[in-house]
Design a protein around this motif. Structure first.
Motif, short mmCIF file in Angstrom:
data_model
loop_
_atom_site.label_atom_id
_atom_site.label_comp_id
_atom_site.label_asym_id
_atom_site.label_seq_id
_atom_site.Cartn_x
_atom_site.Cartn_y
_atom_site.Cartn_z
N PRO A 90 8.63 10.25 1.04
CA PRO A 90 9.60 10.14 2.36
C PRO A 90 8.82 9.55 3.54
O PRO A 90 9.27 8.68 4.23
N LEU A 91 7.44 9.88 3.65
CA LEU A 91 6.53 9.47 4.68
C LEU A 91 6.40 7.79 4.28
O LEU A 91 6.29 7.17 5.17
N ALA A 92 6.15 7.74 2.97
CA ALA A 92 5.70 6.39 2.61
C ALA A 92 7.00 5.31 2.79
O ALA A 92 6.73 4.35 3.14
N LEU A 93 8.16 5.85 2.56
CA LEU A 93 9.34 4.91 2.91
C LEU A 93 9.40 4.80 4.24
O LEU A 93 9.65 3.57 4.99
N TYR A 94 9.09 5.81 5.35
CA TYR A 94 9.11 5.46 6.74
C TYR A 94 8.12 4.46 7.07
O TYR A 94 8.40 3.74 7.93
N TYR A 95 7.14 4.47 6.45
CA TYR A 95 5.92 3.50 6.86
C TYR A 95 6.30 2.09 6.47
O TYR A 95 6.11 1.18 6.98
N ARG A 96 6.93 2.19 5.10
CA ARG A 96 7.37 0.72 4.54
C ARG A 96 8.66 0.14 5.42
O ARG A 96 8.58 -0.96 5.55
N SER A 102 1.97 9.57 -5.33
CA SER A 102 2.44 10.92 -4.83
C SER A 102 4.05 11.05 -4.44
O SER A 102 4.10 10.96 -3.23
N PRO A 103 4.72 11.44 -5.22
CA PRO A 103 6.18 11.56 -5.03
C PRO A 103 6.10 12.57 -3.82
O PRO A 103 7.27 12.13 -3.04
N ASN A 104 5.60 13.43 -3.62
CA ASN A 104 5.71 14.18 -2.31
C ASN A 104 5.42 13.90 -1.19
O ASN A 104 5.88 14.19 -0.07
N ASP A 105 4.97 12.56 -1.08
CA ASP A 105 4.66 11.64 0.33
C ASP A 105 5.45 10.50 0.27
O ASP A 105 5.30 9.52 0.92
N VAL A 156 1.11 -1.04 -0.08
CA VAL A 156 0.03 -0.17 0.03
C VAL A 156 0.84 1.37 0.12
O VAL A 156 0.67 2.22 -0.68
N TYR A 157 1.83 1.28 0.72
CA TYR A 157 2.69 2.35 1.00
C TYR A 157 3.55 2.60 -0.40
O TYR A 157 4.10 3.64 -0.57
N GLU A 158 3.99 1.26 -0.75
CA GLU A 158 4.84 1.48 -1.96
C GLU A 158 3.98 2.13 -3.23
O GLU A 158 4.54 3.02 -3.93
N GLU A 159 2.84 1.80 -3.13
CA GLU A 159 1.78 2.45 -4.25
C GLU A 159 1.78 4.01 -4.00
O GLU A 159 1.86 4.96 -4.81
N MET A 160 1.65 4.28 -2.60
CA MET A 160 1.66 5.63 -2.26
C MET A 160 2.49 6.69 -2.69
O MET A 160 2.46 7.65 -2.96
N THR A 200 15.60 17.05 -1.77
CA THR A 200 15.25 16.94 -0.47
C THR A 200 14.82 15.59 -0.34
O THR A 200 15.06 14.88 0.70
N MET A 201 13.78 14.87 -1.10
CA MET A 201 12.96 13.73 -1.16
C MET A 201 14.20 12.56 -0.97
O MET A 201 14.04 11.58 0.00
N THR A 202 15.03 12.44 -1.82
CA THR A 202 16.10 11.78 -1.96
C THR A 202 17.08 11.67 -0.87
O THR A 202 17.28 10.69 -0.25
N ARG A 203 17.35 12.67 -0.36
CA ARG A 203 18.09 12.79 0.93
C ARG A 203 17.60 12.52 2.12
O ARG A 203 18.02 11.88 2.86
N ASN A 204 16.14 12.80 2.21
CA ASN A 204 15.46 12.22 3.35
C ASN A 204 15.32 10.53 3.36
O ASN A 204 15.51 9.86 4.29
N ASN A 205 15.43 10.05 2.14
CA ASN A 205 15.22 8.56 1.90
C ASN A 205 16.68 8.06 2.31
O ASN A 205 16.55 6.92 3.17
N VAL A 206 17.82 8.60 2.25
CA VAL A 206 18.87 8.30 2.41
C VAL A 206 19.37 8.06 3.65
O VAL A 206 19.89 7.19 4.47
N ILE A 207 18.80 9.38 4.48
CA ILE A 207 18.94 9.49 6.01
C ILE A 207 18.24 8.16 6.55
O ILE A 207 18.67 7.86 7.47
N THR A 208 17.00 8.12 6.03
CA THR A 208 16.24 7.25 6.69
C THR A 208 16.87 5.93 6.64
O THR A 208 16.72 5.03 7.68
N ALA A 209 17.17 5.62 5.47
CA ALA A 209 17.87 4.17 5.35
C ALA A 209 19.06 4.14 6.16
O ALA A 209 19.09 2.94 6.75
N HIS A 210 19.98 5.06 6.43
CA HIS A 210 21.12 4.98 7.07
C HIS A 210 20.58 4.68 8.55
O HIS A 210 21.16 3.94 9.44
N GLU A 211 19.74 5.56 9.16
CA GLU A 211 19.15 5.29 10.31
C GLU A 211 18.73 3.82 10.79
O GLU A 211 18.81 3.45 11.80
#
Length: 212
Positions: free
Chosen positions: A107-113, A102-105, A94-98, A148-159
């Motif tokens: 980072p949030l979708a990645l967090y939930y994934r 919506s590319p703007n969402d 579901v969050y992969e589809e999200m 920003t979106m890619t940067r947030n994704n990379v930060i989340t992945a590292h964490e």
């Protein structure tokens, strides 16, 4: 005259369509609220509105996807253990589809994934989240400027990976004074790379302090 009349009709129909969309969003929220404790019903309702919007070629169903993911997640916590993995994988989808809708969402979708993958990893030991995060990092050169979106994704992945390797390092079976060097090296690199992307990252600074 015909052109003027057509323009007026288009304007009126556009306004009606906008009102319809606004009213529809209110209806969806109210409809799901009425079934606040019936998650099977909420799942059914969210799927109904998603399918309906898709049938008209619309992609403004992020709210419905969010409600569907939340309802499935609650259900996943309540079912028998044998069914949990399947449901968490549905939440992940579901969050992969999200993120795609919506590319703007994203980072949030990645967090939930990643939360989903953490649950799946705990149940199956598949390391799904670890491989997923390693793929995100490998796909991005962290030493170059990123949107920003890619940067947030990379930060989340590292964490995510830092938490994973920290648990392995902390619970290593080797003598506590000389914990597993492999996990130590992983933490050192991950925290160092994260400091490059996000110099003020608290997690990276804490880990750097702990492992030295």
């Amino acid at each position: 005259a015909d052109v003027t009349e057509s323009a007026i009709k288009v304007k009126r129909l556009t306004r009606q369509l906008e009102n319809l969309k606004a009213n529809e969003d209110i209806i969806v929220k109210e409809h799901t609220r009425l079934y606040v404790d019936n998650y099977d019903r909420k799942i059914s309702i969210a799927n109904f509105y998603i399918d309906k919007k898709k049938s008209f070629g619309r992609n403004d169903y992020v709210e419905e996807l969010n409600q569907l993911g939340a309802a499935l997640a609650v259900k996943a916590e309540a079912v028998d253990t044998t069914k949990m993995v399947s449901l968490w994988k549905q939440v992940d989808a579901v969050y992969e589809e999200m993120a795609q809708v919506s590319p703007n969402d994203a980072p949030l979708a990645l967090y939930y994934r990643l939360l989903c993958m953490q649950k799946i990893d705990e149940l199956t030991k598949e390391k799904t989240g670890v491989e997923f995060c390693e793929g995100i990092i490998a796909a991005n050169d962290i030493y170059t400027p990123m949107v920003t979106m890619t940067r947030n994704n990379v930060i989340t992945a590292h964490e995510y990976l830092i938490y994973y390797y920290y648990d392995l390092w902390r619970n290593s079976n080797t003598v506590k004074k000389k914990r597993n060097k492999k996990y130590h090296a992983s933490l050192e690199k991950l925290s160092g790379d994260l400091m490059v992307v996000d110099p003020n990252n608290n997690l990276a600074m804490q880990i750097t302090t702990l492992i030295y």
